[in-house]
Design an enzyme around this catalytic site. Structure first.
Site, short mmCIF file in Angstrom:
data_model
loop_
_atom_site.label_atom_id
_atom_site.label_comp_id
_atom_site.label_asym_id
_atom_site.label_seq_id
_atom_site.Cartn_x
_atom_site.Cartn_y
_atom_site.Cartn_z
N GLY A 69 -11.47 14.54 4.20
CA GLY A 69 -12.60 14.38 3.28
C GLY A 69 -13.63 13.37 3.76
O GLY A 69 -14.82 13.66 3.86
N ALA A 70 -13.16 12.16 4.10
CA ALA A 70 -14.10 11.11 4.48
C ALA A 70 -13.33 9.93 5.04
O ALA A 70 -12.10 9.90 4.98
CB ALA A 70 -14.90 10.65 3.25
N MET A 71 -14.07 8.96 5.57
CA MET A 71 -13.44 7.81 6.22
C MET A 71 -14.21 6.53 5.91
O MET A 71 -15.43 6.48 6.04
CB MET A 71 -13.38 8.07 7.72
CG MET A 71 -12.79 6.93 8.53
SD MET A 71 -11.05 6.65 8.09
CE MET A 71 -10.95 4.89 8.36
N GLU A 72 -13.45 5.50 5.56
CA GLU A 72 -14.01 4.26 5.01
C GLU A 72 -14.45 3.24 6.04
O GLU A 72 -14.44 2.03 5.75
CB GLU A 72 -12.97 3.62 4.09
CG GLU A 72 -11.72 3.04 4.79
CD GLU A 72 -10.51 3.97 4.86
OE1 GLU A 72 -10.71 5.21 4.79
OE2 GLU A 72 -9.38 3.47 5.00
N ASN A 73 -14.85 3.62 7.25
CA ASN A 73 -15.28 2.66 8.28
C ASN A 73 -16.18 1.58 7.68
O ASN A 73 -17.06 1.86 6.88
CB ASN A 73 -16.07 3.38 9.37
CG ASN A 73 -15.42 4.68 9.77
OD1 ASN A 73 -14.28 4.69 10.21
ND2 ASN A 73 -16.13 5.78 9.57
N HIS B 13 -13.85 6.49 -3.80
CA HIS B 13 -12.62 6.15 -3.05
C HIS B 13 -12.96 5.39 -1.77
O HIS B 13 -12.40 4.33 -1.51
CB HIS B 13 -11.86 7.44 -2.73
CG HIS B 13 -10.60 7.24 -1.96
ND1 HIS B 13 -9.36 7.21 -2.55
CD2 HIS B 13 -10.38 7.06 -0.63
CE1 HIS B 13 -8.44 7.01 -1.62
NE2 HIS B 13 -9.03 6.91 -0.45
N GLU B 14 -13.87 5.93 -0.98
CA GLU B 14 -14.19 5.27 0.30
C GLU B 14 -14.86 3.93 0.05
O GLU B 14 -14.58 2.96 0.75
CB GLU B 14 -15.09 6.17 1.16
CG GLU B 14 -14.57 7.59 1.43
CD GLU B 14 -13.13 7.66 1.90
OE1 GLU B 14 -12.65 6.71 2.53
OE2 GLU B 14 -12.46 8.69 1.62
N GLU C 8 -3.85 3.27 0.51
CA GLU C 8 -4.18 4.60 -0.03
C GLU C 8 -3.71 4.80 -1.47
O GLU C 8 -4.45 5.31 -2.30
CB GLU C 8 -3.63 5.70 0.89
CG GLU C 8 -4.29 5.73 2.28
CD GLU C 8 -5.80 5.84 2.25
OE1 GLU C 8 -6.38 6.16 1.20
OE2 GLU C 8 -6.43 5.58 3.30
#
Ligand code: B3K
Ligand code: ZN
Length: 885
Positions: A267-271, A303-304, A326
């Site tokens: 879905g996505a990434m929290e960089n 969430h991210e 998570e």
């Protein structure tokens, strides 16, 4: 691709790193046929690991080493050792600088891990162990460093150059190239590194934090998507405010960026400061995205963003602790979504998902604890157990400590561990210390796999006016063979009197009666709770709000369930009573089918749903949820041996009966809501979601009647609506109907209108792949030849293959094994270029123990075929070998 036999890695073997990296200075030179990465690492011996200077072993995969320089000395071949996965050098002092240059090939990186190209742009995905495909590094989350990153690329094709942190300098270069330098002042592990270079436009806004700092917000997308970012931007601002108000967490950098890419494994990434998103989790507007997609965007953006504290500022010591960030962050995003929308409906959806899919995982060959104790490939552990069950575990802590106590605990956790890489035990310790609580036994939720069962029985003593509930807990065996000890199970409950009112609760030994709903903790294998002053035999309402992720059983009869559906003060339990009633009725139909009897539906289900349908006071989203029968997947999960055909036949029979007998009520609600939809411009808010949800479930029942007025209404909705929620429902209703001509026409019109929008075409694929009508596999195979399909794009694979194997159970489990063969062929193919997606798609085959002998043999046969198909990635190897063990 692996070159050595994959090995298990164990939590018990954890050791702190021998060396630390204080500063990381990266320069990327991006070209069309290769890229160069220069890394300067300012390093030192980790004082925790004692004296002496052991060899420095850096992670690195698929890198072509150009040069390596240690403490300003260029090294020759004799000075270092190189393997497929490591570079080893030999420091001679406790502090030193290591410089490397490597050549990599993002342009041919199909695994979408490390640095790769999505369409015309460069982007990265480093979690969990992707950074080692970019440069030689200590690629582990307990090595935290500050980063500066310079990106150099051709100006015309890549006008936008981004990395983590704040931009500090930029300028023109030679040969039409340009550069930009970014500096991230916060220490972070390499998995949070990100880089983007592309021709992107952005939507800009600002956010004023609680200490009045102004943060620039930017969402970068390809130019054609610039009109689909507003919902994500609104969601971001809401998330930032919510985290300040509910957790006291303020954003820290001057800029927060989101970039949407089309090719993304999840879905996505929290960089840090530069979130990279699957475009499906960013882009949303009425005409192209459904209500569900709007809600998903809101939840993923949140969430991210929430990871900035739960994950980035405080990160994981090692990957066994993944649920630390998570589980906690899923819990935070679910609280946020509950606050933004209908809290009860959000809880119902989360629990239905958990019980269907996480419980299945817990009962399968990949079952593992929330904090796993061993793995071969960490990518396989981004699971429902780590995420969803992990969130339930955090939720139970909140239930046990109360909202205030939980907030004290989270404040202490963030304060105590800011800038550190920590463990689930550290999280629990903060909760304990802030509350003077002892969570020792509770921690078994982190170490014991499997879904606990909780069998409840009652006894009422009319003379003594006492009512006792006895709880017996057990936990089935899981592949780890660990002997299970009793869990701490918080059970929220109430007792209803004959009129449906809650009784004030007082346990034997307590001085006074208290509230009508309370939480008791079941901590022993068998435990009885006795309530006093109970004037009549009550009806218990158990596990309110699903207060623990367990399988609770109580011998309710159908009349009692109908009573709870009407009277329970807990909205979640009203819904759940309806589900339990439906399950009983459907299981009866399944048995009738298996015995060759004519199917006869218990009329009480009709009566119960009729009263739900006519109750104008109920939230319409609740009505929609209550009208939804348990899914085939859930009915499979709760079966000892799932009879695919009987489940499908029984459920379809019940749906048709409901449609016929409730036609009038459904038709009224449909028309009233469709009329409102015609008059109201699309709004992405809870009340509107609710109206459309009821309208759409009503339509899908109504079509089962086959009446011409319903067909006409469906076609009208398909043609005349202003939003994707109504249009896609109308399309799905037609696709699942017998009206072949209308179906073909609608599919063609839809594809023509949306052929240039890949996310809409994904929905077009899914609707067809998910249809339970015969011939699905042929349709799916034909659709794989469609110009909009591309096997290299994960969204397409999920839309078509995932929907077929995951949701179309009757066709996927065709008795001739054709569905299994198809999936195995696909996994073998995907294994060759994208192991993570291959391993994910494999999941339905791992559930073979649920089925009859013939299907079991076919499914295992396909797993064997995958195992023997050649060189397997560690991802696929782990899942296949555990499934066949
Ligand atoms: N942390 C990422 C997941 C990374 C998955 C790597 N295989 C997204 C998230 O959970 O927020
Ligand atoms: Zn996450």
């Amino acid at each position: 691709m692996r070159t050595e036999q994959p090995k298990m890695i164990y939590l018990k073997d954890y050791q702190a790193p021998d060396y630390l990296i204080d500063e990381t200075h990266l320069t990327f030179e991006l070209f069309e046929d290769h890229s160069l990465v220069h890394a300067q690492l300012v390093m030192r011996r980790n004082p925790e690991r004692g004296a002496g200077l052991p060899p420095l072993v850096l992670d690195g995969q698929q890198l072509e080493l150009v040069s390596v320089n240690l403490a300003d000395q260029e090294l020759t071949d004799a000075d270092y050792q190189l393997s497929d996965s490591h570079l080893t050098v030999h420091p001679t002092s406790a502090t030193f600088t290591l410089d490397t240059t490597v050549k990599i090939h993002p342009e041919t990186n199909t695994a979408l891990e490390g640095l790769y190209k999505s369409g015309g742009m460069f982007c990265t995905q480093c979690e969990a162990e992707g950074f080692r495909k970019i440069t030689y590094y200590l690629d582990r989350p307990d090595v935290m460093s500050v980063f500066t990153t310079t990106v150099i690329a051709e100006q015309h094709s890549y006008p936008v150059l981004l990395s983590n942190g704040n931009p500090i300098a930029s300028g023109p270069g030679e040969d039409g190239r340009h550069w930009a330098t970014w500096e991230d002042p916060f220490k972070k592990p390499a998995y949070l590194f990100a880089l983007v270079a592309g021709d992107l436009w952005c939507v800009e806004d600002t956010f004023t934090t609680m200490t009045e700092r102004t943060v620039a917000l930017r969402i970068y997308v390809e130019p054609e998507n610039i009109d689909k970012c507003q919902h994500a931007m609104n969601s971001l601002k809401k998330s930032m405010r919510w985290d300040e108000e509910v957790y006291g967490r303020e954003y820290d950098l001057d800029i927060f960026m989101i970039v949407a890419v089309n090719d993304f494994n999840m879905g996505a990434m929290e960089n840090k400061g530069l979130n990279i998103f699957n475009s499906s989790a960013v882009l949303a507007r009425a005409e192209t995205a459904t209500d569900a997609a709007h809600q998903r965007v809101e939840a993923i953006v949140a969430h991210e963003y929430f990871h900035n504290w739960s994950g980035n500022r405080v990160t994981c010591r090692d990957w066994f602790q993944l649920s630390l960030k998570e589980g906690f962050t899923v819990f935070r995003d679910s609280q946020f979504s509950a606050d933004m929308n209908s809290a009860t409906v959000k809880r119902i959806q989360d629990v239905a998902y958990l019980r269907t899919h996480q419980f299945a995982e817990d009962a399968g060959p990949m079952a593992h604890a929330v904090r796993p104790d061993g793995f071969i490939e960490i990518s396989n552990f981004y699971t429902l157990t780590v995420y969803e069950k992990g969130s339930e575990v955090v939720r139970m802590i909140q239930t046990l400590l109360g909202a205030e106590g939980f907030r004290k605990g989270s404040d202490l956790y963030f304060e105590r561990h800011d800038g550190q890489a920590v463990t689930c035990d550290d999280f629990i310790k903060a909760m304990e210390d802030a509350n003077g609580a002892d969570l020792t036994q509770f921690k078994r939720w982190y170490s014991q796999a499997g879904t606990p069962r909780l069998a409840v029985s009652e006894s009422y003593d009319a003379a003594a006016k006492t009512y006792s509930l006895t709880f017996r807990q057990s936990c089935p065996e899981t592949p780890d063979k660990v002997q299970k000890l009793p869990f701490v199970i918080p059970v929220e409950l109430g007792l209803l009197d004959g009129k449906g009112a809650g009784i004030a609760l007082r346990l034997a030994g307590e001085a006074m009666a208290g509230a009508t709903s309370r939480v008791i903790s079941v901590t022993e294998a068998e435990q009885t709770f006795t309530f006093v002053d109970i004037a009549e035999h009550p009806l218990p309402s158990l596990l309110r709000g699903f207060s623990a992720p367990v399988k609770l059983s109580f011998p309710y009869n159908r009349d009692q369930l109908m009573f709870l559906m009407q009277h329970d003060s807990d909205g979640f339990n009203r819904w759940d009573a309806g589900q339990q009633l439906s399950v009983q009725v459907l299981q009866e139909l399944i048995a009738q089918h298996q015995q060759g009897l004519a199917l006869a539906l218990d009329q009480r289900l009709i009566t119960a749903l009729r009263s739900v349908l006519s109750d104008e006071r109920l939230d319409q989203a609740m009505v929609a949820e209550m009208l939804s029968l348990p899914s085939e997947a859930y009915l499979t999960e709760i079966s000892e041996v799932a009879d695919v055909d009987a489940i499908h036949t029984a459920r379809e029979f019940a749906r048709k009966q409901l449609a016929d007998q409730l036609f009038e009520g459904l038709w009224l609600r449909y028309q009233a809501n469709r009329d409102l939809s015609k008059k109201t411009p699309y709004v992405a808010e809870a009340e509107h979601f609710a109206r459309r949800a009821l309208q759409n479930i009503a339509l899908s029942y109504l079509m089962l009647s086959g009446k011409p007025e319903v067909l006409a209404a469906t076609l009208e909705q398909f043609d005349a609506c202003d939003n994707m929620t109504e249009r896609l429902t109308a399309l799905a209703v037609l696709v699942n109907s017998p009206f072949e001509e209308e179906k073909a026409k609608a599919l063609a019109v839809f594809a023509e209108n949306f052929k240039d929008n890949p996310l809409v075409m994904d929905q077009w694929f899914s609707v067809q792949a998910g249809s339970g009508l015969p011939g699905a596999l042929e349709r799916v195979k034909a659709l794989m030849q469609h110009p909009a399909f591309n096997i290299k794009n994960p969204n397409k694979v999920r839309a078509l293959v995932g929907a077929f194997a995951g949701q179309n159970l009757i066709n996927f489990h065709a008795a001739d094994g054709s569905g299994y063969r198809f999936l195995a062929d696909l996994v073998i193919q995907l294994n060759g270029f994208n192991p993570q997606i291959a391993s994910r798609q494999l999941a339905p085959l791992t559930r073979w123990r649920k089925y009859d002998d013939a299907r079991q043999a076919l499914m295992k046969g396909e797993l064997e075929r995958i195992r023997a198909s050649g060189e397997l990635s560690s991802d696929v190897f782990e899942v296949v070998s555990k499934s066949l063990a």
